[in-house]
Design an enzyme around this catalytic site. Sequence first.
Site, PDB file in Angstrom:
ATOM      1  N   ASP A 224      18.582  44.727  13.422  1.00  0.00           N
ATOM      2  CA  ASP A 224      18.942  43.296  13.793  1.00  0.00           C
ATOM      3  C   ASP A 224      17.692  42.565  13.353  1.00  0.00           C
ATOM      4  O   ASP A 224      16.843  43.123  12.332  1.00  0.00           O
ATOM      5  CB  ASP A 224      19.315  43.073  15.183  1.00  0.00           C
ATOM      6  CG  ASP A 224      19.920  42.015  15.495  1.00  0.00           C
ATOM      7  OD1 ASP A 224      19.767  40.860  14.944  1.00  0.00           O
ATOM      8  OD2 ASP A 224      21.209  42.160  15.838  1.00  0.00           O
ATOM      9  N   HIS A 247      17.254  41.990   9.740  1.00  0.00           N
ATOM     10  CA  HIS A 247      17.786  40.672   9.497  1.00  0.00           C
ATOM     11  C   HIS A 247      16.678  39.644   9.205  1.00  0.00           C
ATOM     12  O   HIS A 247      17.190  38.351   9.267  1.00  0.00           O
ATOM     13  CB  HIS A 247      18.794  40.276  10.530  1.00  0.00           C
ATOM     14  CG  HIS A 247      19.941  41.283  10.667  1.00  0.00           C
ATOM     15  ND1 HIS A 247      21.097  40.820  11.660  1.00  0.00           N
ATOM     16  CD2 HIS A 247      20.363  42.240   9.940  1.00  0.00           C
ATOM     17  CE1 HIS A 247      21.791  41.889  11.559  1.00  0.00           C
ATOM     18  NE2 HIS A 247      21.447  42.763  10.343  1.00  0.00           N
TER      19      HIS A 247
END
Length: 399
Positions: A224, A247
């Site tokens: 993430d 991310h």
Amino acid sequence: MKIAKILPLIIFIIFLNTQFFLASSTQTQTHNIASFGARPDSQTDSSKAFLAAWNSACASPAQSTIMVPQGKFMVRTAIKFSGSGCRSSGINFVIRGSILAPSDFRVLGSSSTWFEFESVDGVTISGGVFDGQGMGLWTCKRSGKGGCPPGVTTLGFTNSMNIIIDGVTSLNSQLYHLVINGCKNVKVQGVKVSASGASPNTDGIHVQLSTDVTILSSNIGTGDDCISIGAGTTNLWMEDISCGPGHGISIGSLGKELKEPGVQNVTVKTATFTNTENGVRIKSWGRPSDGFVRNVLFQHLTMVNAQNPIIIDQKYCPDHKGCPGQVSGVRITDVTYHDIQGSSATPIAMNFDCSAEYHCANIKLVDVQLTYSNRRPASSSCTNVKGLALGIVEPKSCL
Ligand SMILES: *[C@@H]1O[C@H](CO)[C@@H](O)[C@H](O)[C@H]1NC(C)=O
């Protein structure tokens, strides 16, 4: 000898004794977890030994070291290190070995944080490996069958101040690796975060409701956000960061709540994003809020095949639920992108998709050069945004 002659000598001797006394009373005490029953055998639950060492360190006003020697220590329960009633003027965890979480995620169950520090002042964590062994939980979540707990954050600091996290490695957390929540004066340096790019919700470092946080020289690869920045973050400095997989560095998601403290004075300086979903992102829910983002500087960044190198997305609304009118109340102003180079994995290298009600204002692009997959020209996209471009900007600015 005349008294006048030896008086300075006497004073000097008294001075030396005082110094010695002061030095010995503030001497560091060491508490080795092995002497509280911890075993470096990967099996024996060392939770109680950690707590006993903490309580022992807290019992005296001296500076203390809690020593975690070499070897693998299993910690099967979530531990809360509480600063309330702690008399110590500073506690330094020196970790030479590894700390293992149980690989069966049902053991930590619905606990929120595996190593949680709450209301502490002056805690340092130096070195060591925290191994969350989160693979079982990731598999459960990815199976889509449900019934999986949210998982535990590996290391969390809540309502704390004067914290140093230095040279720590966090592997395969179940959920977030490190959370800094409601803190003041935190320094994170030389940290390494590693988890699979396909691991769900394993943010590297999450900061929220905190002031004066510095993250230096850290290497983050996870499933993430490498670093996620929540509401109420002020004076956050990130420098020399390597991110990927992951991310990217994200301010947000913000504006989920109607009343929400803003984010201001955030700097990302000298960072590399390799095969990440985003480079630098600002993201808010498409719903009413009094939140804001202001005074942000992104400087000296290298993008290596990042899908969205530069992105502002104010229309976040998963499953199109709970976003009346689809307009974000979050006001985004004074954001500068300076010296951003490299490649985008998608054709749109810069995407500003701002709130129709509160347009992004004073967005600056200075010396930005991004290509699409190294060779082809990329493009930029602007919705509800005002700003200016200076120096060389490629793709051509739409501001
Ligand atoms: C912004 O944050 C930095 C640290 O990240 C700090 O040194 C500086 O004083 C802050 N600026 C303002 C105006 O508060």
